[in-house]
Design an enzyme around this catalytic site. Structure first.
Site, short mmCIF file in Angstrom:
data_model
loop_
_atom_site.label_atom_id
_atom_site.label_comp_id
_atom_site.label_asym_id
_atom_site.label_seq_id
_atom_site.Cartn_x
_atom_site.Cartn_y
_atom_site.Cartn_z
N CYS A 332 -27.52 30.63 -47.50
CA CYS A 332 -27.03 31.35 -48.68
C CYS A 332 -27.83 31.11 -49.97
O CYS A 332 -28.13 32.08 -50.68
CB CYS A 332 -25.54 31.11 -48.90
SG CYS A 332 -24.85 29.65 -48.19
N ARG A 361 -28.75 20.91 -39.14
CA ARG A 361 -27.61 20.11 -39.59
C ARG A 361 -27.56 18.84 -38.76
O ARG A 361 -27.65 18.90 -37.54
CB ARG A 361 -26.30 20.88 -39.45
CG ARG A 361 -26.26 22.16 -40.27
CD ARG A 361 -24.97 22.91 -40.08
NE ARG A 361 -25.00 24.19 -40.77
CZ ARG A 361 -24.01 25.09 -40.74
NH1 ARG A 361 -22.91 24.82 -40.06
NH2 ARG A 361 -24.11 26.23 -41.39
N GLN A 379 -28.94 31.18 -37.37
CA GLN A 379 -27.75 31.90 -37.85
C GLN A 379 -28.11 33.34 -38.15
O GLN A 379 -29.11 33.61 -38.83
CB GLN A 379 -27.22 31.25 -39.13
CG GLN A 379 -26.24 30.13 -38.91
CD GLN A 379 -25.50 29.79 -40.19
OE1 GLN A 379 -26.08 29.76 -41.27
NE2 GLN A 379 -24.22 29.51 -40.09
N ASP A 381 -27.29 35.29 -40.33
CA ASP A 381 -26.63 35.33 -41.63
C ASP A 381 -26.85 36.67 -42.32
O ASP A 381 -27.89 37.30 -42.17
CB ASP A 381 -27.18 34.23 -42.53
CG ASP A 381 -26.14 33.18 -42.87
OD1 ASP A 381 -24.95 33.53 -42.84
OD2 ASP A 381 -26.50 32.04 -43.14
N HIS A 383 -25.74 38.46 -46.34
CA HIS A 383 -25.05 38.30 -47.61
C HIS A 383 -24.97 39.66 -48.29
O HIS A 383 -25.99 40.33 -48.46
CB HIS A 383 -25.77 37.29 -48.50
CG HIS A 383 -25.77 35.91 -47.91
ND1 HIS A 383 -26.80 35.43 -47.13
CD2 HIS A 383 -24.83 34.92 -47.92
CE1 HIS A 383 -26.51 34.20 -46.73
NE2 HIS A 383 -25.32 33.88 -47.19
N LYS A 462 -12.03 32.50 -46.20
CA LYS A 462 -12.77 33.22 -45.16
C LYS A 462 -11.84 33.81 -44.11
O LYS A 462 -10.69 33.39 -43.96
CB LYS A 462 -13.78 32.30 -44.49
CG LYS A 462 -13.21 31.07 -43.82
CD LYS A 462 -14.32 30.10 -43.38
CE LYS A 462 -13.75 28.82 -42.81
NZ LYS A 462 -14.01 28.62 -41.41
N HIS A 508 -20.41 36.24 -47.72
CA HIS A 508 -21.21 35.57 -46.69
C HIS A 508 -20.64 36.01 -45.34
O HIS A 508 -19.43 36.01 -45.17
CB HIS A 508 -21.08 34.05 -46.76
CG HIS A 508 -21.33 33.45 -48.11
ND1 HIS A 508 -22.40 32.62 -48.37
CD2 HIS A 508 -20.64 33.53 -49.27
CE1 HIS A 508 -22.35 32.21 -49.63
NE2 HIS A 508 -21.28 32.75 -50.19
#
Length: 636
Positions: A332, A361, A379, A381, A383, A462, A508
């Site tokens: 992000c 991670r 990911q 991802d 946005h 979320k 997100h």
């Protein structure tokens, strides 16, 4: 007169205080028998609780979600009682409920062996038959500490000190006494179906500097059928273990030189690439633009985002030119920097950036599990930067996209709305606004959902998608997070129709979640037998003798030119062996068998995975069939 409001709005009046058990029985004898607790004015209580004033009440039955949790909590106490009967001198610590079961951490005089689980389980059955009542009492903290001190239970004294409360609750069944908030089943006989599963080491309070304890895991259900179904599912899950199938199908592997960092082989990459291919295609239709952001960014960025203070223990850090950098655990902040690289007006919104971002991670080595729990993963991802007025339509569009993909793979799913956690950034007002917007979108879409209090991301609430696979297990993959905080922290803006600066809203979202984990789930969901459109090898050509090799090679070339993923087995082996390997061990969707007759007739003998039957069709028909079955079968 005491008035109790039931969940359906009906009011029942009682003339004098009664216990929850008596109240439930007054509604119906069957409800009285099934009751294992109640929620009165949002507080969960035992059936022995005395109702003394008016309020709202919900009876908890043994078959409800709350009831099963009470049964599992009580099972942990019964297990601890059994352990102390068989192994006197064992100290008890904590025994919480977990998914499908429970555990209890013990400090035994000598370690438990796996064979001890059977003895403990048999003793638990005796305790169940002895039908001890779970008795609750409240005492002062000092009184409780004195009692546990006399019992030699020093861990309980430490827990009481940490609670810092003046009074604590104690539960007793038979000779066993434990410090506990409750709630518990009325008596031990209410525990109908359970099994002890395994034992493992566990540090006290999860602190590696403290004593290693021994944890015993168990499962419990409302009835024997549910227990048997779960055990059957576990057996099936073991057969589908993605780590075993990943090696068998040559999809991926893990190596001691990189614990938690998976290696993908060519066949595994075919699946990875296909998932990314359809992701890109469907996102372009919805006007997403793909970006790529750096894998390492400086500490200052992570401080602004809040990750440094809320996620630091999971981040890999390095120093370059006397400056601290962190490998990104999330995409992000990079997406925000990409947004800020250009000026934006309200006409640009919604602006949708997508990224197949590799993140890292740190996970403890004991938590690593194949592709399901890794230290590096991709990911999918995205946005979405939009105005407040666009939130609802964007959330609904994302929900529809997720539905399209999850149903493609045959997943059923439920939705949970997760609200503000304890560790959060931003004001209560902002959180309330964000939670309300998500709830509004779900209601407009007409989707039922479960509230999951306190489980939101640290920067916003979320929507979580909980998927059910082919053997009934639940996986969380997709998430949609609404964020008013990071745009403010990063001073993001756009020029509105009024010519003034305004702050965008940031959504997100990740649909696969982790592609590595999603592939692991798919391997187990399909038991390694992927549908034709997704299979790394869609068809294998098998020759009966070397005379058919030229024909097979030409067929293979035609199929590959048509975009079909194929290979050839030209080994000098019996055809039955080749079929058995392709159809069994390798789980290839289609086997194309070439013998003397097939060459003469320009045909192929086709056998499908899992079938003993076969049929001969022309080469042109085979190519047409495979092209059709290679199309991604999205529902219309």
């Amino acid at each position: 007169m005491i008035e109790m409001v039931l969940p359906d709005g009906n009011v029942r009046k009682i003339e004098k205080p009664v216990t929850v058990a008596e109240f439930a029985k007054s509604i119906s004898p069957s409800l009285g028998k099934a009751a294992v607790g109640a929620i009165i004015d949002k507080v969960q209580v035992d059936v022995s609780h005395l109702i003394e004033k008016s309020g709202n009440i919900q009876i908890i039955t043994a078959t409800s979600e709350e009831g099963i949790a009470i049964i599992r909590h009580s099972a942990a106490h019964i297990m601890a009682q059994a352990v102390q009967r068989i192994f006197p001198g064992t100290k008890v610590t904590i025994g919480p409920v977990i998914e499908n079961g429970f555990f209890y951490d013990f400090d035994p005089e000598k370690p438990f062996a796996e064979e001890d689980l059977k003895k403990i389980e048999e003793e638990m059955k005796k305790i169940v038959k002895e039908d001890y009542e779970f008795k609750r009492s409240e005492v002062s903290a000092e009184e409780a500490k004195k009692m546990f001190s006399e019992m030699g239970e020093n861990y309980k004294i430490e827990i009481i000190d940490d609670l810092g409360a003046d009074r604590v609750s104690i539960y007793q069944q038979g000779e066993f006494v434990d410090l506990c908030r409750g709630t518990h089943i009325p008596s031990t006989s209410y525990l109908k179906a359970f099994k002890l599963m395994s034992t493992a080491g566990a540090y006290w309070r999860g602190d590696s500097n403290k004593k290693m304890l021994q944890r015993i895991y168990g499962i419990a259900f409302g009835n024997k059928k549910e227990l048997d179904d779960y055990l059957t599912m576990l057996e099936e899950a073991e057969k589908r273990d993605h780590r075993k199938l990943g090696k068998q199908l040559d999809l991926f592997f893990l190596d001691e030189h990189g614990p938690g960092f998976p290696f993908f082989m060519p066949k595994g990459m075919e699946i990875m690439n296909k998932l990314q291919e359809i992701w890109r295609k469907e996102h372009k239709k919805r006007k997403y633009q793909e970006i790529r952001t750096p894998i390492m960014l400086d500490k200052e960025l992570w401080e602004i985002s809040g990750h440094w203070f809320n996620y630091r223990e999971n981040m890999y850090v390095s120093e370059i030119d006397e400056k601290v950098y962190a490998i990104k655990p999330m995409n992000c902040p990079g997406s925000i920097i990409a947004y800020k690289n250009n000026l934006h007006s309200y006409k640009d919104l919604p602006l949708k950036y997508g990224e197949m971002g590799l993140v890292h991670r740190h996970e403890f080595s004991g938590a690593l599990h194949g592709l399901m729990r890794v230290r590096a993963f991709t990911q999918d991802d995205a946005h979405v930067f939009c105005t407040k007025e666009q939130i609802e339509e964007q959330i609904i569009e994302i929900i529809d996209l997720y539905d399209k993909f999850y149903t493609l793979f045959g997943f059923e799913y439920n939705i949970e709305l997760s609200t503000k956690p304890e560790k959060a950034i931003g004001s209560d007002e902002i959180w309330a606004m964000a939670e309300s917007d998500l709830e509004s979108a779900l209601k407009k879409k007409g989707i039922s959902y479960k509230l999951n209090p306190g489980d939101g991301a640290f920067y916003g609430p979320k929507i979580d998608f909980k998927m059910k696979d082919s053997i009934g297990r639940i996986w969380q993959c997709g998430t949609i997070q609404l964020d008013f905080n990071l745009p403010s922290r990063f001073d993001m803006n756009y020029i509105g129709a009024d010519g003034e600066k305004h702050e965008p809203v940031m959504i997100h979202r990740a649909m696969y979640g982790s592609l590595e984990r999603f592939i692991g789930i798919l391997i187990e969901h399909y038991a390694g037998a992927f549908p034709v459109w997704l299979a790394p090898i869609q068809a294998r050509i098998l020759t009966i003798s070397k005379e058919q090799i030229p024909f097979a090679e030409k067929l293979n070339e035609k199929l590959q030119n048509a975009g079909i993923r194929t290979d050839i087995d030209m080994r000098d082996e019996k055809i039955s062996y080749k079929i058995r390997e392709a159809n069994g061990e390798q789980k290839i969707p289609l086997q194309l068998i070439i013998g003397k007759n097939e060459v003469e007739k320009n045909e192929v003998n086709v056998r499908r995975f899992g079938s003993q039957e076969s049929s001969s069709i022309t080469v042109d028909e085979v190519i047409k069939m495979l092209i059709e079955e290679s199309q991604v079968p999205f529902k219309k």
